[in-house]
Design a protein around this motif. Structure first.
Motif: not given
Length: 199
Positions: A82-83, A85-87, A89-90, A93
């Motif tokens: 998840d970490l 994937e979040s990176l 996505g960030a 963005s």
């Protein structure tokens, strides 16, 4: 999507099924958790989960046995994936650009699993072997009680696997152990036939 595009253009002759398996292996929970460990991203995670440190250490030891991928034999902490994937996505963005995102993602995910290095899931591997040899498989699920799954081939116990985390990991481990035992049994039978023939 980025990995799918890369595989589509890198391997134009690969079947859709193989492309799907290849993509899955390169972006599944284990692969992304490995990225988090490789770059020590877990050290920056703020959390109130006392067990996480032990799970991360256990995962770090487990991946040493499987340098590229365990094909379901390891139970990675999902929060690590998840970490990552979040990176990703960030980055997307922030840059609002797929090309920039891909430059980072491509480096993060190295080494990518190639078609030549893509391994078959242990359950599938066991079913394929037994089907080819005309053997019947039965998985016996004790996971709720003991965390274990047992495998019987033609009524004989051939292996078991255990995982307190996930039933699918226990089943994969059971299939892996059973596969090794079935191959060993088949080799013994072949050796015996050869000895009898030579006698």
């Amino acid at each position: 999507m980025l990995i799918t595009l890369k595989h589509f253009f890198d391997y134009p002759d690969l079947s859709p099924g193989m492309l799907t398996k290849l993509r899955a292996a390169n972006v599944d929970t284990e692969k992304l958790a490995r990225v988090a460990i490789k770059y020590n991203l877990h050290n920056y995670l703020r959390h109130k989960m006392p067990l996480l440190k032990g799970q991360v250490e256990e995962f770090k030891k487990a991946i040493l046995e499987y340098p590229l991928h365990s094909v379901g034999l390891i139970d990675p902490p999902k929060i690590l994936a998840d970490l990552v994937e979040s990176l990703i996505g960030a980055i997307h963005s922030d840059s609002n650009c797929l090309d920039t995102t891909w430059q980072v993602v491509n480096n993060l995910l190295q080494p990518l699993i190639t078609p030549e290095k893509l391994e078959v899931n242990p359950v599938t591997k066991l079913y394929e072997l037994c089907q080819k040899k005309g053997l019947k498989i039965k998985f016996v699920d004790h996971w709720e009680k003991t965390g274990e799954v047992e495998v019987f081939v033609d009524g004989k116990f051939v292996g078991k696997g255990k995982s307190c985390g996930k039933k699918i990991t226990a089943k994969n481990r059971a299939a892996h152990n059973a596969y090794e035992q079935v191959v060993q049994n088949l080799n013994v039978e072949v050796d015996q036939l050869c000895d009898e023939t030579q006698s």
